[in-house]
Design an enzyme around this catalytic site. Structure first.
Site, PDB file in Angstrom:
ATOM      1  CG  ASP A   1      30.450  40.106  45.316  1.00 19.11           C
ATOM      2  OD1 ASP A   1      30.450  40.960  44.431  1.00 19.11           O
ATOM      3  OD2 ASP A   1      31.447  39.832  46.007  1.00 19.11           O
TER       4      ASP A   1
ATOM      5  CG  ASP B   1      41.258  37.642  43.055  1.00 18.04           C
ATOM      6  OD1 ASP B   1      41.002  38.837  42.844  1.00 18.04           O
ATOM      7  OD2 ASP B   1      40.718  36.708  42.454  1.00 18.04           O
TER       8      ASP B   1
HETATM    9  O1  LIG Z   1      35.260  38.440  41.933  1.00 22.15           O
HETATM   10  C1  LIG Z   1      35.337  37.219  42.148  1.00 22.15           C
HETATM   11  O2  LIG Z   1      35.413  36.387  41.202  1.00 22.15           O
HETATM   12  C2  LIG Z   1      35.338  36.683  43.545  1.00 22.15           C
HETATM   13  C3  LIG Z   1      35.593  35.338  43.757  1.00 22.15           C
HETATM   14  C4  LIG Z   1      35.604  34.853  45.064  1.00 22.15           C
HETATM   15  C5  LIG Z   1      35.357  35.676  46.149  1.00 22.15           C
HETATM   16  C6  LIG Z   1      35.119  37.024  45.941  1.00 22.15           C
HETATM   17  C7  LIG Z   1      35.101  37.524  44.640  1.00 22.15           C
HETATM   18  N1  LIG Z   1      34.878  38.858  44.405  1.00 22.15           N
HETATM   19  C8  LIG Z   1      34.634  39.799  45.426  1.00 22.15           C
HETATM   20  C9  LIG Z   1      34.388  41.120  44.871  1.00 22.15           C
HETATM   21  O3  LIG Z   1      34.430  41.377  43.686  1.00 22.15           O
HETATM   22  C10 LIG Z   1      34.010  42.189  45.847  1.00 22.15           C
HETATM   23  O4  LIG Z   1      32.671  42.502  45.591  1.00 22.15           O
HETATM   24  C11 LIG Z   1      34.841  43.411  45.658  1.00 22.15           C
HETATM   25  O5  LIG Z   1      36.165  43.081  45.882  1.00 22.15           O
HETATM   26  C12 LIG Z   1      34.366  44.549  46.594  1.00 22.15           C
HETATM   27  O6  LIG Z   1      34.936  44.445  47.867  1.00 22.15           O
HETATM   28  P1  LIG Z   1      34.477  45.411  49.078  1.00 22.15           P
HETATM   29  O7  LIG Z   1      34.328  46.800  48.521  1.00 22.15           O
HETATM   30  O8  LIG Z   1      35.569  45.316  50.101  1.00 22.15           O
HETATM   31  O9  LIG Z   1      33.168  44.881  49.591  1.00 22.15           O
END
Ligand SMILES: O=C(O)c1ccccc1NCC(=O)[C@H](O)[C@H](O)COP(=O)(O)O
Length: 245
Positions: free
Chosen positions: A16, A135
């Protein structure tokens, strides 16, 4: 639902990007960033460790605080593995830019809530190169970097199924970046409501969490995105891949 050939769960390490840095947020909240250095270095490390996919997110584009478009294009171009590009892909211009990176697929979030006709059009045009991110907080969808409410999860799912959406990336916002485990019941409920592939996202904290998600492969979970747990070194990607192979 078509039964998958194997029970193997595909892992997608997350990169990210905010303000040019690889970060993790807590529950997607802007300002809760922990920084983990250069996105390219992170992505190459996951590739080196055996990842088949990278989930690459432009958080600035998602939040409307700018974008990291050029950097994400460079990262995607430098990788040999498949990339799922996410964050701020909401119109023809941003979709064209995303697809021109050579990514394997894009993940649409806000657009699916705010521009349903455009999303139906691009699903028809690009097929399984388009995934939709669902989401949620409870069963209410979130858009615009998870800051705005966007209707009911199951109504959107029925609409997108009818439009031919191939795949959903399902995130429980309250789990994301918290290392408190995935919302397995949400994943089960979504799998029961659709015959399309589901990618689980948010909350993975341990190898056991990944094994638990892998038990849902027969129900339709195809993959799991892993972010914070890898950056916090709760386990290595090699261990994670071994745990779900
Ligand atoms: O994916 C998106 O477009 C997004 C937009 C706004 C906030 C967050 C977004 N994505 C977050 C992720 O894809 C995380 O990296 C993923 O859910 C992993 O989560 P974790 O394993 O709990 O760190």
């Amino acid at each position: 639902m078509t039964t998958p050939a194997t029970n193997k769960l595909v892992l997608l390490p997350a990169v990210d990007v905010r303000d040019g840095q690889a970060v993790r947020l807590v529950k997607g909240a802007s300002g809760s960033e922990t920084s983990y250095g250069e996105p390219l270095a992170a992505a190459l490390a996951w590739q080196q460790a055996g990842a088949e996919w990278i989930h690459l997110v432009d958080l600035d584009a998602a939040f409307g605080t700018g974008d990291n478009r050029a950097m994400l294009a460079e990262v995607t171009g430098r990788l040999d593995v498949k990339v799922e590009l996410s964050g701020g892909i909401r119109d023809d211009d941003s979709l064209r830019a995303a697809l021109s990176t050579g990514c394997a697929r894009v993940n649409l979030g806000t657009a699916a809530l705010e521009s349903p006709e455009w999303v139906a059009k691009v699903i028809a045009e690009y097929g399984d190169k388009i995934a939709v991110g669902l989401d949620v907080v409870g069963t209410t969808l979130r858009g615009r970097g998870w800051t705005s409410e966007g209707g009911d999860l199951y109504e959107a799912l029925a609409r997108l199924d009818a439009e031919g959406c191939a795949r959903y990336v399902v995130t429980d916002v309250d789990k994301d970046g918290t290392l408190t485990g995935p919302n397995l019941q949400l994943l089960r409920n979504v799998c029961a409501a659709t015959d399309r592939a589901v990618v689980a996202s948010g909350g993975v904290s341990s190898l056991q969490d990944l094994r638990d998600i892998a038990t849902l492969v027969p129900e339709g979970v195809e993959g799991a995105i892993v972010g914070k747990a890898l950056y916090a070194q709760a386990f290595t990607l090699e261990e994670a891949l071994a745990a779900v192979s």
